[in-house]
Design an enzyme around this catalytic site. Structure first.
Site, PDB file in Angstrom:
ATOM      1  N   THR A  43     -26.141  22.760   4.220  1.00 48.25           N
ATOM      2  CA  THR A  43     -24.830  22.742   3.572  1.00 48.25           C
ATOM      3  C   THR A  43     -23.732  22.414   4.574  1.00 48.25           C
ATOM      4  O   THR A  43     -22.840  21.597   4.301  1.00 48.25           O
ATOM      5  CB  THR A  43     -24.540  24.104   2.922  1.00 48.25           C
ATOM      6  N   THR A  44     -23.784  23.024   5.759  1.00 50.58           N
ATOM      7  CA  THR A  44     -22.783  22.765   6.790  1.00 50.58           C
ATOM      8  C   THR A  44     -22.833  21.311   7.241  1.00 50.58           C
ATOM      9  O   THR A  44     -21.826  20.765   7.699  1.00 50.58           O
ATOM     10  CB  THR A  44     -22.987  23.717   7.984  1.00 50.58           C
ATOM     11  N   TYR A 106     -27.289  23.873 -10.395  1.00 43.20           N
ATOM     12  CA  TYR A 106     -27.056  23.081 -11.600  1.00 43.20           C
ATOM     13  C   TYR A 106     -28.173  23.256 -12.631  1.00 43.20           C
ATOM     14  O   TYR A 106     -27.898  23.528 -13.794  1.00 43.20           O
ATOM     15  CB  TYR A 106     -26.837  21.597 -11.279  1.00 43.20           C
ATOM     16  N   TYR A 132     -34.369  28.967   1.201  1.00 39.38           N
ATOM     17  CA  TYR A 132     -32.937  29.225   1.342  1.00 39.38           C
ATOM     18  C   TYR A 132     -32.455  29.927   0.079  1.00 39.38           C
ATOM     19  O   TYR A 132     -32.376  29.313  -0.987  1.00 39.38           O
ATOM     20  CB  TYR A 132     -32.201  27.900   1.554  1.00 39.38           C
ATOM     21  N   ARG A 137     -23.939  29.804  -3.996  1.00 38.99           N
ATOM     22  CA  ARG A 137     -23.834  28.352  -4.169  1.00 38.99           C
ATOM     23  C   ARG A 137     -24.731  27.826  -5.283  1.00 38.99           C
ATOM     24  O   ARG A 137     -24.377  26.881  -5.976  1.00 38.99           O
ATOM     25  CB  ARG A 137     -24.178  27.626  -2.863  1.00 38.99           C
ATOM     26  N   LYS A 160     -34.029  32.039   4.701  1.00 35.78           N
ATOM     27  CA  LYS A 160     -32.635  32.105   5.123  1.00 35.78           C
ATOM     28  C   LYS A 160     -31.909  32.853   4.023  1.00 35.78           C
ATOM     29  O   LYS A 160     -31.760  32.353   2.898  1.00 35.78           O
ATOM     30  CB  LYS A 160     -32.038  30.715   5.320  1.00 35.78           C
ATOM     31  N   ILE A 202     -29.196  31.744  10.939  1.00 43.00           N
ATOM     32  CA  ILE A 202     -28.829  30.333  10.866  1.00 43.00           C
ATOM     33  C   ILE A 202     -27.314  30.312  10.770  1.00 43.00           C
ATOM     34  O   ILE A 202     -26.729  30.646   9.750  1.00 43.00           O
ATOM     35  CB  ILE A 202     -29.517  29.632   9.689  1.00 43.00           C
TER      36      ILE A 202
END
Length: 290
Positions: A43-44, A106, A132, A137, A160, A202
């Protein structure tokens, strides 16, 4: 395989294009600073706005520049399992050590659908997989029992955890009966997560202050949690400042002050307000980062 401070790398841009030279320099700098691992195109790394070519190129460059100095956990996740398998296969060919997979955004599947998504990726790829879990999110998240069931698959080796629930490593360790990488996805709570059984983070902040984040994780590994908490307090203002506005706008501005890359992000990320820039700069000066 994964422990300590692992940087969720930004993807540097210049004039709208991937800045390959800056990426190579960032990877080398991270290794020189003592980082324990690298995560490209999470994402980052603005993975949602990268083309397929750019996504794969970032993985390729990161693996090349790392040259096995530290493990590379390549972002390969997608809510489309076909795409997730495609990115996983490329990561394998490029020489990454494992892949990071998110699912659910989504589509919003139930627990059975999440399990089948990750199982499909597992059964059709070759590298070890870190799950993850980030419901803020993706809306949906892996429940503890689903996590334990997925851990029974041989190449699912860790998580994560960005749930914000500090009981998760305790509850998951009670059900997972094999070596497993419990990695926090939240800089601010990483000491508490490690006390509960985690073995690393992370990190976003390690884009900017890798030595300090590495030191914090070393203290945790050595059981020096009082000292780790003191360092966490010292870093708290930086953690907070980097997220005043949406990630990675804060880290990229901070890195521009370090001369590592431009502050450029892709829409829908927009430039920081001047007040946010002033806060980040002030805190970096107080920490003697600049």
């Amino acid at each position: 395989m994964f422990y300590g401070a692992i940087t969720a790398l930004v993807t540097p841009f210049r004039n709208g294009q991937l800045d390959e030279d800056a990426l190579r320099n960032i990877v080398r700098w991270q290794i020189d600073q003592g980082i324990n691992g690298l995560v490209p195109v999470g994402t980052t790394g603005e993975s949602p706005t990268l083309s397929e070519h750019e996504h794969k190129r970032v993985i390729e460059i990161t693996v090349q520049e790392t040259n096995k100095a530290v493990p590379v956990l390549a972002g390969a996740g997608s809510n489309n399992p076909v795409e997730a398998v495609n990115y996983s296969e490329f990561a394998y060919q490029a020489g990454a050590d494992a892949t990071l997979h998110v699912a659910g955004y989504y589509n919003r599947p139930n627990q059975a659908g999440l399990y089948e998504h990750f199982k499909h990726v597992h059964d059709n790829s070759k590298l070890p997989i870190i799950l993850y879990n980030i419901p803020p999110r993706s809306v949906v998240g892996l429940e503890v029992t689903t996590m334990a069931r997925l851990a029974e698959l041989p190449r699912i080796i860790g998580v994560k955890d960005a749930t914000g629930d500090l009981t998760r490593p305790i509850r998951e360790r009670a059900l997972i009966n094999k070596p497993f990488n419990f990695l926090s996805g939240d800089d601010i709570t990483t000491v508490a997560y490690n006390i509960g059984g985690g073995n690393g983070c992370i990190s976003v902040t390690s884009n900017v202050a890798p030595k300090l984040v590495v030191e914090l994780q070393r203290l945790c590994r050595e059981g020096k949690y009082v000292e780790a908490a003191q360092l966490q307090d010292k870093l708290f203002a930086l953690h907070t400042a980097l997220f005043i506005e949406p990630n990675p706008t804060g880290p990229k501005y901070a890195m521009s002050l370090l001369g590592l890359c431009t502050e450029e992000c892709r829409l829908p990320m927009v430039p920081l307000q001047d007040s946010t820039k002033a806060t980040i700069r002030r805190i970096m000066e107080e920490l003697e980062l600049i």
